[in-house]
Design a protein around this motif. Structure first.
Motif, mmCIF file in Angstrom:
data_model
loop_
_atom_site.group_PDB
_atom_site.id
_atom_site.type_symbol
_atom_site.label_atom_id
_atom_site.label_comp_id
_atom_site.label_asym_id
_atom_site.label_seq_id
_atom_site.Cartn_x
_atom_site.Cartn_y
_atom_site.Cartn_z
ATOM 1 N N ALA A 74 1.176 -1.559 -0.114
ATOM 2 C CA ALA A 74 0.016 0.095 0.029
ATOM 3 C C ALA A 74 0.958 0.987 0.006
ATOM 4 O O ALA A 74 2.059 1.303 0.304
ATOM 5 C CB ALA A 74 -1.065 0.038 1.109
ATOM 6 N N ARG A 75 -0.100 2.303 -0.189
ATOM 7 C CA ARG A 75 1.067 3.719 -0.340
ATOM 8 C C ARG A 75 1.535 4.052 0.629
ATOM 9 O O ARG A 75 0.878 4.138 1.728
ATOM 10 C CB ARG A 75 0.445 4.788 -1.014
ATOM 11 N N GLY A 76 3.355 4.427 1.012
ATOM 12 C CA GLY A 76 3.068 5.115 2.137
ATOM 13 C C GLY A 76 3.937 3.589 2.973
ATOM 14 O O GLY A 76 3.883 4.734 4.288
ATOM 15 N N THR A 77 3.690 2.846 2.631
ATOM 16 C CA THR A 77 3.532 1.535 3.779
ATOM 17 C C THR A 77 5.196 1.044 3.987
ATOM 18 O O THR A 77 5.644 0.699 2.792
ATOM 19 C CB THR A 77 2.489 0.907 4.158
ATOM 20 N N GLN A 78 5.049 0.145 4.648
ATOM 21 C CA GLN A 78 6.499 -0.663 5.187
ATOM 22 C C GLN A 78 5.941 -1.728 5.499
ATOM 23 O O GLN A 78 4.611 -2.409 5.890
ATOM 24 C CB GLN A 78 7.225 -0.542 6.132
ATOM 25 N N SER A 79 6.414 -2.772 4.377
ATOM 26 C CA SER A 79 6.347 -4.458 4.280
ATOM 27 C C SER A 79 8.143 -5.361 4.568
ATOM 28 O O SER A 79 8.720 -4.936 4.242
ATOM 29 C CB SER A 79 5.676 -4.925 3.310
ATOM 30 N N ILE A 80 7.163 -6.592 5.058
ATOM 31 C CA ILE A 80 8.714 -7.082 5.366
ATOM 32 C C ILE A 80 8.457 -8.565 4.674
ATOM 33 O O ILE A 80 8.163 -9.331 4.128
ATOM 34 C CB ILE A 80 9.014 -7.726 6.877
ATOM 35 N N LEU A 81 9.881 -8.965 3.435
ATOM 36 C CA LEU A 81 9.405 -10.007 2.840
ATOM 37 C C LEU A 81 10.681 -11.559 4.060
ATOM 38 O O LEU A 81 11.800 -11.309 3.915
ATOM 39 C CB LEU A 81 10.785 -9.831 1.597
ATOM 40 N N PHE A 82 9.873 -12.495 3.770
ATOM 41 C CA PHE A 82 10.974 -13.061 4.592
ATOM 42 C C PHE A 82 11.673 -14.341 3.670
ATOM 43 O O PHE A 82 11.093 -14.463 2.876
ATOM 44 C CB PHE A 82 9.781 -14.466 5.230
ATOM 45 N N LEU A 83 12.708 -14.142 3.482
ATOM 46 C CA LEU A 83 13.910 -15.109 2.438
ATOM 47 C C LEU A 83 13.804 -16.423 3.156
ATOM 48 O O LEU A 83 15.020 -15.729 4.248
ATOM 49 C CB LEU A 83 14.556 -13.907 2.079
ATOM 50 N N ASN A 84 14.019 -16.944 2.833
ATOM 51 C CA ASN A 84 14.757 -18.595 3.096
ATOM 52 C C ASN A 84 15.789 -18.769 1.705
ATOM 53 O O ASN A 84 15.791 -19.769 1.061
ATOM 54 C CB ASN A 84 13.874 -19.467 3.953
ATOM 55 N N VAL A 85 16.914 -18.693 1.515
ATOM 56 C CA VAL A 85 18.045 -18.496 0.311
ATOM 57 C C VAL A 85 18.219 -19.885 0.592
ATOM 58 O O VAL A 85 19.382 -20.069 1.557
ATOM 59 C CB VAL A 85 18.451 -17.108 0.038
ATOM 60 N N VAL A 86 18.337 -21.199 -0.445
ATOM 61 C CA VAL A 86 18.860 -22.113 -0.232
ATOM 62 C C VAL A 86 20.232 -22.145 -1.052
ATOM 63 O O VAL A 86 19.598 -22.720 -2.506
ATOM 64 C CB VAL A 86 18.317 -23.425 0.157
ATOM 65 N N LEU A 87 21.507 -22.705 -0.402
ATOM 66 C CA LEU A 87 22.346 -22.592 -1.192
ATOM 67 C C LEU A 87 22.674 -24.448 -1.970
ATOM 68 O O LEU A 87 22.589 -25.577 -1.170
ATOM 69 C CB LEU A 87 23.710 -22.243 -0.321
ATOM 70 N N PRO A 88 23.205 -24.458 -3.405
ATOM 71 C CA PRO A 88 22.764 -25.700 -3.716
ATOM 72 C C PRO A 88 24.248 -26.163 -3.057
ATOM 73 O O PRO A 88 25.175 -25.369 -2.391
ATOM 74 C CB PRO A 88 23.558 -25.446 -4.702
ATOM 75 N N ASN A 89 24.296 -27.527 -3.057
ATOM 76 C CA ASN A 89 25.391 -27.996 -2.745
ATOM 77 C C ASN A 89 26.714 -27.789 -3.215
ATOM 78 O O ASN A 89 26.700 -27.562 -4.675
ATOM 79 C CB ASN A 89 25.878 -30.205 -2.632
ATOM 80 N N GLY A 90 28.093 -26.897 -2.995
ATOM 81 C CA GLY A 90 28.908 -27.100 -3.196
ATOM 82 C C GLY A 90 28.766 -25.089 -3.739
ATOM 83 O O GLY A 90 30.346 -24.911 -4.259
ATOM 84 N N THR A 91 28.267 -24.326 -3.451
ATOM 85 C CA THR A 91 28.069 -23.548 -3.508
ATOM 86 C C THR A 91 27.809 -22.238 -2.844
ATOM 87 O O THR A 91 28.482 -23.060 -1.374
ATOM 88 C CB THR A 91 26.364 -22.878 -4.068
ATOM 89 N N GLN A 92 29.920 -21.674 -2.687
ATOM 90 C CA GLN A 92 29.875 -20.451 -2.053
ATOM 91 C C GLN A 92 29.400 -20.025 -1.403
ATOM 92 O O GLN A 92 28.131 -19.466 -2.056
ATOM 93 C CB GLN A 92 31.865 -20.336 -2.049
#
Length: 394
Positions: A110-128
């Motif tokens: 909505a205009r003039g508001t704040q939201s939170i994006l909840f993230l779970n980034v999963v790294l593939p095997n071997g990824t630094q």
């Protein structure tokens, strides 16, 4: 100067104009680009290993819509050292974006508001583990002029926090324990962003509500409102590491299962509980225990594997269980939630998910369990959501 001010001010009213026009006046070389969406990360993710054998980066992306109309977030890319690690489309955003102060998700800002994006980034095997994370967001702005409503913006740069992840032992012993509302998609704990002491904290980011199945795969057998009907009620709670008792709360009554408590204060939310200082700015919270079972005081030392209480149903609890999480201070809510890794456990099965679990618990019916055969031994990992887990003393 008066004319220049008016031109720039007009562009501020239309946040979709790309430049402030400095080049036309020959007075500045730097480009000034409007960014109607403010993107920020307050708490950098601490990489940890989940029970799936993969490294997870769990954190929150704060989005503020500075335009005068709604913004529909259409796509979010998480970029690590130039490579796209995670991509959310409209559906993915709608499941993970939560307006500040609410618990319902929406892809609309909505205009003039704040939201939170909840993230779970999963790294593939071997990824630094990336040295830097950046976020690229595509959004549709309703207030923009026709032909200028699609806007792509990058921001929220953050560096993963490579602090050591605390290794602990299990807080319970035996078979049939369910890692309810654990990391990393559950909305109850991972999204419990709470305004405390003038700041928003997610102390329960990695919290889990441990419940236990009986031989018939039920949470309880008998009258729902009876504490003794629950398999886990009265089970010993064990210290997960050597440490010092930092906070003790006792004297609170057991709640009636199946009924949501009313008028619970912040101080009583964890019920009869212990917060243990594990050292290195790591604190373990053991919540909702039985009052008479806790015989410790602030400053007492405890040893790993020592019984510190019995599972109860005190505080803000609707059914007997052990709530457990690790955080950055002795304040159970005004803390940054930290990951941890349990030294060893067995995964014997999994439930269909939180919805099925909640329905089975409410109705007192057996929950469907997909067995893992033979049981999978997992070491130095955080148990993910809705697993059936067994522990034996080491």
């Amino acid at each position: 100067m008066r004319c220049l001010y008016r031109i720039c001010f007009a562009y501020l009213l239309l946040p979709f104009m790309m430049f402030c026009g400095c080049g036309a006046f020959g007075r500045c070389e730097a480009t000034q680009q409007m960014t109607p969406l403010l993107i920020a990360v307050n708490d950098a993710p601490v990489p940890f290993r989940g029970s799936d054998g993969l490294v997870h980066l769990v954190y929150e992306l704060w989005l503020t819509n500075m335009s005068s109309g709604e913004a529909d977030v259409e796509e979010v890319e998480v970029i690590g050292d130039g490579a796209v690690l995670e991509k959310l489309d409209t559906t993915g955003v709608s499941h993970h974006l939560q307006p500040a102060g609410l618990r319902e998700s929406s892809e609309v800002l909505a205009r003039g508001t704040q939201s939170i994006l909840f993230l779970n980034v999963v790294l593939p095997n071997g990824t630094q583990i990336p040295k830097q994370l950046l976020h690229r967001i595509k959004a549709h702005y309703s207030a923009a002029p026709p032909g200028q409503q699609e806007f792509v913006e990058s921001g929220g740069a953050t560096t993963p926090d490579l602090q050591p992840v605390m290794e602990i032992s299990a807080p319970l012993r035996g078979d049939g324990y369910i890692s309810a509302d654990s990391c990393c998609e559950s909305t109850r704990h991972m999204r419990a962003a709470m305004p405390i002491n003038g700041r928003v904290y997610v102390a329960q980011r990695y919290a889990v509500d441990w419940e236990q199945l009986d031989a018939s795969n039920r949470i309880y057998s008998g009258p729902r409102e009876k504490l003794e009907s629950y398999t886990i009620f009265g089970k010993p709670v064990y210290a997960v590491a050597d440490g010092v008792v930092a906070v003790v709360v006792t004297g609170l009554p057991e709640q009636t299962p199946g009924k949501y408590p009313a008028n619970i204060s912040i101080e009583e939310a964890d019920g009869n509980s212990i917060i243990e200082d594990l050292g290195g700015h790591h604190f373990a919270c053991y919540a909702h225990m039985q009052s008479a079972s806790i015989r410790f005081h602030r400053g007492d030392r405890v040893k790993r594997g020592q019984i510190i209480g019995l599972v109860g149903n005190s505080g803000n609890s609707v059914a007997p269980h052990l709530h457990f999480h690790v955080m950055s201070s002795e304040l159970s809510l005004a803390s940054n939630g930290l990951p941890y890794q349990i030294d060893e456990f067995k995964i014997t099965g999994a439930t269909p998910g939180t919805k099925a679990f909640d329905e089975a618990e409410e109705k007192g019916e057996p929950i469907t369990v997909t067995p893992v055969s033979p049981p999978r031994v997992v070491r130095d990992s955080l148990p993910l959501d809705q697993l059936i887990v067994s522990w034996t003393p080491r």
